[in-house]
Scaffold this active site. Sequence first.
Site, PDB file in Angstrom:
ATOM      1  N   HIS A 194       0.819  -1.208   0.000  1.00  8.66           N
ATOM      2  CA  HIS A 194       0.000   0.000   0.000  1.00  8.66           C
ATOM      3  C   HIS A 194       0.857   1.265   0.000  1.00  8.66           C
ATOM      4  CE1 HIS A 194      -3.081  -2.685   2.333  1.00  8.66           C
ATOM      5  NE2 HIS A 194      -3.072  -2.959   1.038  1.00  8.66           N
ATOM      6  N   PRO A 195       1.821   1.389  -0.901  1.00  6.51           N
ATOM      7  CA  PRO A 195       2.664   2.595  -0.899  1.00  6.51           C
ATOM      8  C   PRO A 195       1.868   3.815  -1.349  1.00  6.51           C
ATOM      9  CG  PRO A 195       3.123   1.279  -2.844  1.00  6.51           C
ATOM     10  CD  PRO A 195       2.179   0.467  -2.000  1.00  6.51           C
TER      11      PRO A 195
END
Length: 556
Positions: free
Chosen positions: A470-471
């Site tokens: 989930h960058p």
Amino acid sequence: MNKTFDYIIVGAGSAGCVLANRLSADGKHSVLLLEAGGSDRNILIAMPTALSYPMASKTYNWGYESDPEPHVDNRRITCPRGKGLGGTSSINGMVYVRGHACDFDEWEAAGATGWGYADCLPYFKRAETWQGGEGDYRGGSGPLGVTGGNNMERNPLYQAFVDAGVEAGYPRTDDYNGYCGEGFGPMHMTVSRGVRESTSRAYLRPAQKRSNLTVLKHVLVDQLILDGKRVTGVSGTHKGKPIQLSAGKEVILSAGSIASPMILQRSGIGPAALLSRLGIPVRHDLGGVGENLQDHMEVYFQFHCTQPVSLNSKLNLFSKFFIGARWFFFKSGLGATNHFESCAFIRSRSGLKSPDIQYHFLPAAMRYDGTPSIAGHGFQVHVGPNKPKSRGRVEITSADPAAHPSILFNYLQHEDDIAAWRQCIRLTREIIDQPALDAYRGAELQPGLDVSSDDEIDTWVRQNVESAYHPCGTARMGQGDDADAVVDTACRVRGLEGVRIVDASVFPTVPYGNINAPTIMVAEKAADLILGKPALSPLSVPIWIDEKWQGRQRPR
């Protein structure tokens, strides 16, 4: 391609496909959508249970990895990003989590005026067709089909996990994307009629028949073309051949939280010190480009299952054949789910208004590639603190557009994140030890009961923690007096004209769950901003928050 398009969108992923649909909808504007990868029409993308295959494919995954991470034993952590129509929505785990209402109020408090929960909710609703239909919190006629899975009632382990959480004193929630975003309940997925609901399938395919929308695949964008401080187009390669494309109104970067800052940096837009070190002429000194990188991390808690009810018996080739056949002909059964069908969001301590730990429950003990990790039956929870304070960065390593970037997440750099993991491990054990799981719970396989002291937990986490993929946050939104903000509240790059960023890069802070849903919401809202349309009216709805959150960690 000598034509000048009104809008050029770079990246046909979770945000880019949404924009392509919305910007071309009225037929008044010519829109060009550029994608570095190719088609997403592949049975292994379409079949939800096959999610490990496109993730592992070099065709559909850029295959990034971090630099050696100094606080997790110098391990390199994988950072998969989607390549091809649909982007990461074509290779992700299809989990649909909007984020807690407090997440978006946090955005607004950080300077993203107009992006509070009441402002964002109507765009979440506009995007969605929820299986339960329209309501105060859910949409009933949007492009994106969202369901609650098809095996929650068939496999007793899902409900046992939910019941264990309630026994431990946490709330039960029927819809964590609605009124109550805290507690244990069923998990939602971007699956429609048994098929993965990527943004390519939901948004782009219906729009591709429009004559004013052009989709060009296999285009690697190198740089933005600038005339002074105005962006007028992009340059790059199409199937290896040089190409330049002109935009009459705007270029919109939707290449994701890794690639969007890379394109800016290659264009001479970013931290002057970095650009000068790489010999790239500084066209616009903007220090926040590539900074503020955030991500979620997780570990697998694994247990033997004492009854033969887990999915481990379905991981052999014979079972996979019949699961695949049923899905192929009927789009139903175990092939039509991602298997994450129950979940939880809890607060780790008193004094927190909203959850900071997320659980994905899986009724099998298996690796991410779909292979069993034990003999016999088992189950596992994917868990991790989801409001990290550590921050990283993304930097290009050269002017070569094919070169992978330097990614440093700085996982566990902040001491509060280390303390959060200790609490996470201990709370998880307490939940799994509740009576609801007595009939199924065998030995703890991982971490193992020999991991119990602070030092033992710290060591095990450093050795085993993984990215939850989930960058975000690498071109964050903020006010004009915020030197680290990259875009304003209309997603326009500060100090430049004719260019916006619309993807997870602009998140000021990471929401409390999976980021695909809020990325789609950002694109829905940004489309109105780009077209100069009035924003949808804010929706003020009640949200459940423990009335005694300041003094207790759970209601009971």
